[in-house]
Scaffold this motif. Structure first.
Motif, PDB file in Angstrom:
ATOM      1  N   ASN A 142       0.771  -1.191  -0.108  1.00 53.25           N
ATOM      2  CA  ASN A 142      -0.098  -0.020   0.108  1.00 53.25           C
ATOM      3  C   ASN A 142       0.771   1.387   0.022  1.00 53.25           C
ATOM      4  OD1 ASN A 142      -2.454  -1.265  -0.323  1.00 53.25           O
ATOM      5  ND2 ASN A 142      -2.768  -1.489   1.923  1.00 53.25           N
ATOM      6  N   ASP A 143       2.207   1.190  -0.105  1.00 56.46           N
ATOM      7  CA  ASP A 143       3.133   2.376  -0.294  1.00 56.46           C
ATOM      8  C   ASP A 143       3.452   2.709  -1.770  1.00 56.46           C
ATOM      9  OD1 ASP A 143       4.957   4.056  -0.063  1.00 56.46           O
ATOM     10  OD2 ASP A 143       6.272   3.376   1.321  1.00 56.46           O
ATOM     11  N   PRO A 144       3.010   3.711  -2.185  1.00 56.71           N
ATOM     12  CA  PRO A 144       3.112   3.750  -3.797  1.00 56.71           C
ATOM     13  C   PRO A 144       4.617   4.244  -4.076  1.00 56.71           C
ATOM     14  CG  PRO A 144       1.847   5.718  -2.975  1.00 56.71           C
ATOM     15  CD  PRO A 144       1.939   4.611  -1.800  1.00 56.71           C
ATOM     16  N   ALA A 168       7.042   2.212  -2.584  1.00 53.14           N
ATOM     17  CA  ALA A 168       7.833   1.320  -2.484  1.00 53.14           C
ATOM     18  C   ALA A 168       8.304   0.249  -3.732  1.00 53.14           C
ATOM     19  CB  ALA A 168       7.311   0.505  -1.277  1.00 53.14           C
ATOM     20  N   GLY A 169       7.450   0.558  -4.437  1.00 53.78           N
ATOM     21  CA  GLY A 169       7.796  -0.224  -5.787  1.00 53.78           C
ATOM     22  C   GLY A 169       7.548  -1.700  -5.483  1.00 53.78           C
ATOM     23  N   ALA A 170       6.498  -2.010  -4.841  1.00 53.44           N
ATOM     24  CA  ALA A 170       6.393  -3.397  -4.330  1.00 53.44           C
ATOM     25  C   ALA A 170       5.445  -4.388  -5.307  1.00 53.44           C
ATOM     26  CB  ALA A 170       5.757  -3.258  -2.859  1.00 53.44           C
ATOM     27  N   VAL A 171       4.695  -3.467  -6.043  1.00 62.90           N
ATOM     28  CA  VAL A 171       3.380  -4.075  -6.571  1.00 62.90           C
ATOM     29  C   VAL A 171       3.871  -5.000  -7.797  1.00 62.90           C
ATOM     30  CG1 VAL A 171       1.859  -2.520  -5.996  1.00 62.90           C
ATOM     31  CG2 VAL A 171       2.976  -2.054  -8.252  1.00 62.90           C
ATOM     32  N   SER A 172       3.078  -5.979  -8.157  1.00 64.15           N
ATOM     33  CA  SER A 172       3.516  -6.783  -9.283  1.00 64.15           C
ATOM     34  C   SER A 172       3.702  -6.194 -10.593  1.00 64.15           C
ATOM     35  CB  SER A 172       2.477  -7.948  -9.363  1.00 64.15           C
ATOM     36  OG  SER A 172       1.443  -7.792  -9.872  1.00 64.15           O
ATOM     37  N   GLY A 173       2.912  -5.091 -11.011  1.00 66.34           N
ATOM     38  CA  GLY A 173       2.918  -4.515 -12.386  1.00 66.34           C
ATOM     39  C   GLY A 173       2.307  -5.513 -13.596  1.00 66.34           C
ATOM     40  N   LEU A 174       1.506  -6.537 -13.155  1.00 65.43           N
ATOM     41  CA  LEU A 174       1.122  -7.468 -14.045  1.00 65.43           C
ATOM     42  C   LEU A 174      -0.353  -7.124 -14.690  1.00 65.43           C
ATOM     43  CD1 LEU A 174       2.179 -10.684 -12.315  1.00 65.43           C
ATOM     44  CD2 LEU A 174       3.667  -9.559 -13.911  1.00 65.43           C
ATOM     45  N   SER A 175      -0.839  -6.146 -14.182  1.00 67.50           N
ATOM     46  CA  SER A 175      -2.505  -5.929 -14.608  1.00 67.50           C
ATOM     47  C   SER A 175      -2.420  -5.781 -16.173  1.00 67.50           C
ATOM     48  CB  SER A 175      -2.878  -5.121 -13.824  1.00 67.50           C
ATOM     49  OG  SER A 175      -2.320  -3.943 -13.976  1.00 67.50           O
ATOM     50  N   PRO A 176      -1.469  -4.782 -16.691  1.00 66.56           N
ATOM     51  CA  PRO A 176      -1.714  -4.851 -18.341  1.00 66.56           C
ATOM     52  C   PRO A 176      -1.461  -6.095 -18.795  1.00 66.56           C
ATOM     53  CG  PRO A 176      -0.195  -3.169 -17.418  1.00 66.56           C
ATOM     54  CD  PRO A 176      -0.437  -4.099 -16.275  1.00 66.56           C
ATOM     55  N   TYR A 177      -0.643  -6.862 -18.609  1.00 64.11           N
ATOM     56  CA  TYR A 177      -0.483  -8.202 -19.127  1.00 64.11           C
ATOM     57  C   TYR A 177      -1.830  -8.940 -18.944  1.00 64.11           C
ATOM     58  CZ  TYR A 177       4.279  -6.668 -19.501  1.00 64.11           C
ATOM     59  OH  TYR A 177       5.650  -5.799 -19.711  1.00 64.11           O
ATOM     60  N   PHE A 178      -2.267  -9.001 -17.724  1.00 61.87           N
ATOM     61  CA  PHE A 178      -3.921  -9.781 -17.621  1.00 61.87           C
ATOM     62  C   PHE A 178      -4.362  -9.211 -18.435  1.00 61.87           C
ATOM     63  CE2 PHE A 178      -2.375 -10.629 -12.864  1.00 61.87           C
ATOM     64  CZ  PHE A 178      -1.610 -11.646 -13.227  1.00 61.87           C
ATOM     65  N   GLY A 210      -2.512   1.008  -6.964  1.00 60.89           N
ATOM     66  CA  GLY A 210      -3.774   0.240  -6.329  1.00 60.89           C
ATOM     67  C   GLY A 210      -4.472   1.293  -5.250  1.00 60.89           C
ATOM     68  N   TYR A 211      -3.690   1.622  -4.348  1.00 61.23           N
ATOM     69  CA  TYR A 211      -4.077   2.380  -3.383  1.00 61.23           C
ATOM     70  C   TYR A 211      -4.308   3.751  -3.496  1.00 61.23           C
ATOM     71  CZ  TYR A 211      -4.183   4.434   1.522  1.00 61.23           C
ATOM     72  OH  TYR A 211      -4.767   5.085   2.554  1.00 61.23           O
ATOM     73  N   MET A 212      -3.540   4.362  -4.440  1.00 56.77           N
ATOM     74  CA  MET A 212      -3.768   5.698  -4.901  1.00 56.77           C
ATOM     75  C   MET A 212      -5.134   5.651  -5.648  1.00 56.77           C
ATOM     76  SD  MET A 212      -1.964   7.763  -3.427  1.00 56.77           S
ATOM     77  CE  MET A 212      -2.437   9.211  -4.207  1.00 56.77           C
TER      78      MET A 212
END
Length: 449
Positions: free
Chosen positions: A243-245, A247-257, A362-364
Motif C-alpha cells: 500500500n506504499d506507492p 515502495a515499488g512493491a506491486v506486481s505490475g502485471l495488470s496490463p498483461y492480464f 492500487g491504493y492511490m
C-alpha cells in the motif's frame, strides 16, 4: 483431454461439421497457458482437422486509444510468431468482430469455433452475433479465471466474504499445471501469409493521445519476465509494502492480464512455488489475484448494467442519493479532473501518474476515485468521470477489475456501510491525512510533478 470440461460451455449448440476448428481469440491473446486454445486443439486432434486462430481487430473500441491498441498489436505479433512455430496459422480480421468473424468462419468452411470467456458487454454482444450467424457450434472456454466464473458461483456475489470460500473450495480442482500446445502439420501455413502489422495499425480509427507508454514492454515474453522479477524481487515483503506507492512493491502485471498476454493461473502457480518462506506475502497477493480479481468477473458477468449507477448496492444508492445535495467545498468538471487541475497536489500527482504511465498504484486509485466523488456535482457524474478517465488512460482499463475498483471506491460495491459523512453518506472515506500516515506523500508528489 487437455482441458477440464467444466471450463467449456456451449454458446450455440449446433451440430459439428467437417472442416477446420477455429479459435476466435479475443481476451486471451497468447499461445501458451491458454485453456481456450488448448480446447480448440483438442477438437482439431479428435478428427485430424486443421486448427486456425483468428483475431478480429475492431477499428475502434469504447474508451481505447492508440496507447491500448499499440500494446495489444505488439503483443499479438509475438503471439502470431509463437503459433506459426507450432504449425498454427494466425488470421487478423479487420473490422467489426460481429461481422468479420462469421464471414471468416464461412470462408474457410469451419466445422467448429471456440472462443474465450469475457463478461464485458461489447464482447458479449459480439459473441451473440457470431453464435447466431455461424452454422456450427460456438464454444466458450474460461481461460482467464482460475476457477471458471460460472463454476465459482451461479449468481452475483455481494462481498468477498461470501465468494472467498467458493473459490478456495474449487482451487485444488482447477489450479493445475498447463499442458503444452501440440504441434500441428504446417500445411495450413502455406496458404496463410504472415500478418501485415503495419497495415493493421493504419486501419485503426482511434485517438492518437494518449500514446504508447515507453517504459513497459508488451507481449507474452515480457509478461513472463515481469512475473519472474516480481516473484524473485518484490514478493518478499509484499504484504507489508503493497500500500506504499513509493515502495515499488506491486506486481505490475495488470496490463498483461488485461490483454491476455499472461495467464493469471500462471501467476498463481509461480507465486505458490515461491511461497515457502514468504507465506504472508504470497497469501496477500493470491487473495488479490484469485478472490478479488475473479470477484470482478463475477460481478460483470451477472450484472449486465455493471458500469451504471443503478447497479450499485441498494444501501449505497440510498445513502449517496440522500447526500447528493450536500454542499461541496470544491467542484470540478470532468475536463478539470482530466487536466489534474484540482486544488490538491496529491490528487493531481495520482492523475498525472495515470496519464503519463498508463498505470496508477492500487491504493492511490482508491483515493483518486473517492476524491472524484467528493469533488463532483453528483455521485452519478463522479462515477461516469472516474470510469471514463480510468478507461481512457489506464492500460488495464475497460476491464472488470477497473470497473469494480471504481464502483467500490465511489459506490460501495462489495463493501459495507460506514459512519455517515457529508457527500459520502455511508461510503468508506479516505483523505490526504490518512495517506500521509501510510507513506511519504511529498515524495510521491515530487515523482509525478
Amino acid at each position: 483431454m487437455l482441458v477440464h470440461p467444466a471450463r467449456v460451455r456451449p454458446l450455440a449448440e449446433k451440430p459439428r461439421r467437417a472442416g477446420p476448428v477455429v479459435y476466435w481469440m479475443s481476451r486471451d491473446q497468447r499461445a501458451e497457458d491458454n485453456w481456450a486454445l488448448l480446447a480448440a486443439a483438442d477438437l482439431a486432434r479428435e478428427t485430424g482437422a486443421p486448427l486456425h486462430v483468428a483475431f478480429a481487430l475492431a477499428p475502434g473500441y469504447p474508451g481505447a486509444s492508440l496507447r491500448h491498441y499499440d500494446f495489444m498489436l505488439r503483443g499479438l505479433a509475438e503471439t502470431e510468431a509463437a503459433l506459426r512455430a507450432r504449425g498454427v496459422p494466425f488470421h487478423l480480421l479487420l473490422g467489426d468482430p460481429a461481422a468479420v468473424a462469421p464471414e471468416f468462419l464461412r470462408a474457410i468452411a469451419a466445422g467448429a469455433c471456440v472462443t474465450d470467456f469475457d463478461p464485458m458487454r461489447v464482447k458479449t454482444l459480439w459473441k451473440r452475433a457470431v453464435a447466431e450467424a455461424f452454422a456450427g457450434p460456438l464454444l466458450e472456454v474460461d481461460a482467464h479465471n482460475v476457477v471458471p466464473c460460472v463454476v465459482a458461483s451461479p449468481r452475483r456475489e455481494y462481498a468477498a466474504a461470501t465468494f472467498r470460500p467458493k473459490i478456495h473450495k474449487r482451487l485444488q480442482e482447477f489450479l493445475e499445471p498447463f499442458p503444452e500446445l501440440p504441434a500441428f502439420p504446417d500445411v495450413a501455413l502455406v496458404a496463410t501469409p504472415p500478418v501485415d502489422w503495419g497495415a493493421a495499425r493504419a486501419s485503426l480509427s482511434v485517438d492518437a493521445f494518449p500514446g504508447p507508454v515507453p517504459d513497459i514492454v508488451p507481449g507474452p515474453a515480457a509478461a513472463r519476465a515481469a512475473l519472474d522479477a516480481f516473484t524473485a524481487e518484490r514478493l518478499p515483503g509484499y504484504a507489508a509494502r503493497r500500500n506504499d506507492p513509493n515502495a515499488g512493491a506491486v506486481s505490475g502485471l495488470s496490463p498483461y492480464f488485461h490483454f491476455g498476454q499472461l495467464a493469471p493461473q500462471r501467476a498463481a502457480l509461480e507465486v505458490l512455488a515461491a511461497r515457502a518462506g514468504h507465506v504472508a506475502d504470497a497469501d496477500a497477493y493470491l487473495e488479490e489475484l484469485l478472490v478479488r480479481r475473479e470477484l470482478s468477473d463475477n460481478y460483470c458477468h451477472y450484472t449486465p448494467n455493471y458500469d451504471r449507477y443503478d447497479a450499485l448496492p441498494d444501501w449505497a444508492r440510498k445513502t449517496l442519493d440522500a447526500h447528493a445535495g450536500d454542499e461541496r467545498e470544491h467542484r470540478y468538471t470532468p475536463a478539470q479532473f482530466e487536466a489534474a487541475a484540482s486544488h490538491e497536489a496529491l490528487w493531481n500527482a495520482a492523475q498525472r501518474e495515470l496519464v503519463a504511465t498508463g498505470r496508477i498504484h492500487g491504493y492511490m486509485r482508491m483515493y483518486w476515485a473517492k476524491k472524484i466523488l467528493e469533488w463532483s456535482p453528483s455521485p452519478r457524474q463522479a462515477l461516469d468521470t472516474a470510469l471514463s478517465l480510468n478507461d481512457r488512460y489506464a492500460l488495464d482499463g475497460r476491464d472488470p477489475n477497473g470497473v469494480v475498483g471504481v464502483l467500490w471506491s465511489v459506490g460501495g460495491l462489495h463493501d459495507r456501510p460506514w459512519a455517515t459523512r457529508p457527500v459520502y453518506g455511508q461510503i468508506r472515506y479516505m483523505n490526504e491525512r490518512g495517506c500521509r500516515r501510510k507513506f511519504d506523500a511529498n515524495a510521491y508528489i515530487a515523482r509525478h510533478s
